[in-house]
Design a protein around this motif. Structure first.
Motif, PDB file in Angstrom:
ATOM      1  N   LEU A   1       1.064  -0.905  -0.007  1.00  0.00           N
ATOM      2  CA  LEU A   1      -0.220   0.209  -0.124  1.00  0.00           C
ATOM      3  C   LEU A   1       1.282   1.565  -0.320  1.00  0.00           C
ATOM      4  N   ASN A   2       2.208   1.553   0.555  1.00  0.00           N
ATOM      5  CA  ASN A   2       2.334   2.439   1.104  1.00  0.00           C
ATOM      6  C   ASN A   2       3.286   2.272  -0.251  1.00  0.00           C
ATOM      7  N   LYS A   3       3.940   1.676  -1.069  1.00  0.00           N
ATOM      8  CA  LYS A   3       4.585   1.424  -2.197  1.00  0.00           C
ATOM      9  C   LYS A   3       3.422   2.398  -3.904  1.00  0.00           C
ATOM     10  N   GLU A   4       1.868   2.079  -3.571  1.00  0.00           N
ATOM     11  CA  GLU A   4       1.309   1.790  -4.282  1.00  0.00           C
ATOM     12  C   GLU A   4       1.068   3.933  -4.332  1.00  0.00           C
ATOM     13  N   LEU A   5       0.835   4.373  -2.474  1.00  0.00           N
ATOM     14  CA  LEU A   5       0.916   5.500  -2.011  1.00  0.00           C
ATOM     15  C   LEU A   5       2.285   6.266  -2.759  1.00  0.00           C
ATOM     16  N   ALA A   6       3.954   6.214  -2.740  1.00  0.00           N
ATOM     17  CA  ALA A   6       5.041   6.370  -3.161  1.00  0.00           C
ATOM     18  C   ALA A   6       4.707   6.926  -4.661  1.00  0.00           C
ATOM     19  N   ASP A   7       4.010   5.574  -5.406  1.00  0.00           N
ATOM     20  CA  ASP A   7       3.968   6.172  -6.562  1.00  0.00           C
ATOM     21  C   ASP A   7       3.478   6.969  -7.274  1.00  0.00           C
ATOM     22  N   LYS A   8       2.318   7.228  -6.444  1.00  0.00           N
ATOM     23  CA  LYS A   8       1.392   8.588  -6.610  1.00  0.00           C
ATOM     24  C   LYS A   8       1.296   9.899  -6.493  1.00  0.00           C
ATOM     25  N   GLY A   9       2.948  10.215  -5.361  1.00  0.00           N
ATOM     26  CA  GLY A   9       3.901  11.470  -4.870  1.00  0.00           C
ATOM     27  C   GLY A   9       3.193  11.119  -3.817  1.00  0.00           C
ATOM     28  N   TYR A  10       2.486  10.421  -3.252  1.00  0.00           N
ATOM     29  CA  TYR A  10       2.694  10.934  -1.266  1.00  0.00           C
ATOM     30  C   TYR A  10       3.629  10.435  -1.447  1.00  0.00           C
ATOM     31  N   MET A  11       4.063  11.323   0.483  1.00  0.00           N
ATOM     32  CA  MET A  11       4.663  10.872   1.380  1.00  0.00           C
ATOM     33  C   MET A  11       4.106   9.908   2.203  1.00  0.00           C
ATOM     34  N   VAL A  12       4.822   8.533   2.568  1.00  0.00           N
ATOM     35  CA  VAL A  12       4.569   7.214   3.383  1.00  0.00           C
ATOM     36  C   VAL A  12       5.881   7.391   4.696  1.00  0.00           C
ATOM     37  N   ILE A  13       5.270   5.733   5.725  1.00  0.00           N
ATOM     38  CA  ILE A  13       5.667   6.328   7.098  1.00  0.00           C
ATOM     39  C   ILE A  13       5.664   4.639   6.805  1.00  0.00           C
ATOM     40  N   PRO A  14       7.035   4.317   6.937  1.00  0.00           N
ATOM     41  CA  PRO A  14       7.249   2.793   6.885  1.00  0.00           C
ATOM     42  C   PRO A  14       6.780   2.260   8.272  1.00  0.00           C
ATOM     43  N   GLY A  15       5.900   0.825   8.470  1.00  0.00           N
ATOM     44  CA  GLY A  15       5.512  -0.101   9.497  1.00  0.00           C
ATOM     45  C   GLY A  15       3.689   0.853   9.600  1.00  0.00           C
ATOM     46  N   ARG A  16       3.467   2.084   8.937  1.00  0.00           N
ATOM     47  CA  ARG A  16       1.751   2.149   8.757  1.00  0.00           C
ATOM     48  C   ARG A  16       1.404   2.611   7.464  1.00  0.00           C
ATOM     49  N   VAL A  17       0.172   2.757   7.729  1.00  0.00           N
ATOM     50  CA  VAL A  17      -0.290   2.832   6.118  1.00  0.00           C
ATOM     51  C   VAL A  17      -1.354   4.240   6.336  1.00  0.00           C
ATOM     52  N   SER A  18      -2.485   4.736   5.532  1.00  0.00           N
ATOM     53  CA  SER A  18      -3.063   5.496   5.750  1.00  0.00           C
ATOM     54  C   SER A  18      -3.953   4.929   5.937  1.00  0.00           C
TER      55      SER A  18
END
Length: 73
Positions: free
Chosen positions: A31-48
């Motif tokens: 999920l974080n990879k999907e968000l990062a690919d969309k240009g969002y910042m992510v936090i490892p170990g947590r997801v929106s």
């Protein structure tokens, strides 16, 4: 202590979906990879939490029930 409800943790994902910790980490990574690919910042170990609920249809109701239970503790 402040509890952030914006993000869902690996532990919570495991509880909601009934999967192992390693599977939960894999879900967070995906999920974080999907968000990062969309240009969002992510936090490892947590997801929106919102994004998690969107991607896992029907989970929104389950997480709201758990939030109410935790609020009553």
């Amino acid at each position: 202590m402040f509890e952030c409800r914006t993000f869902i943790t690996v532990k919570e994902i495991g509880e909601v979906l009934g999967v192992s910790e390693s599977k939960s980490y894999g879900i967070v990574r995906d999920l974080n990879k999907e968000l990062a690919d969309k240009g969002y910042m992510v936090i490892p170990g947590r997801v929106s939490r919102k994004y998690f609920e969107e991607r896992f249809y029907g989970v929104e109701n389950e997480t709201k029930v758990k939030e109410v239970q935790h609020a009553g503790e």
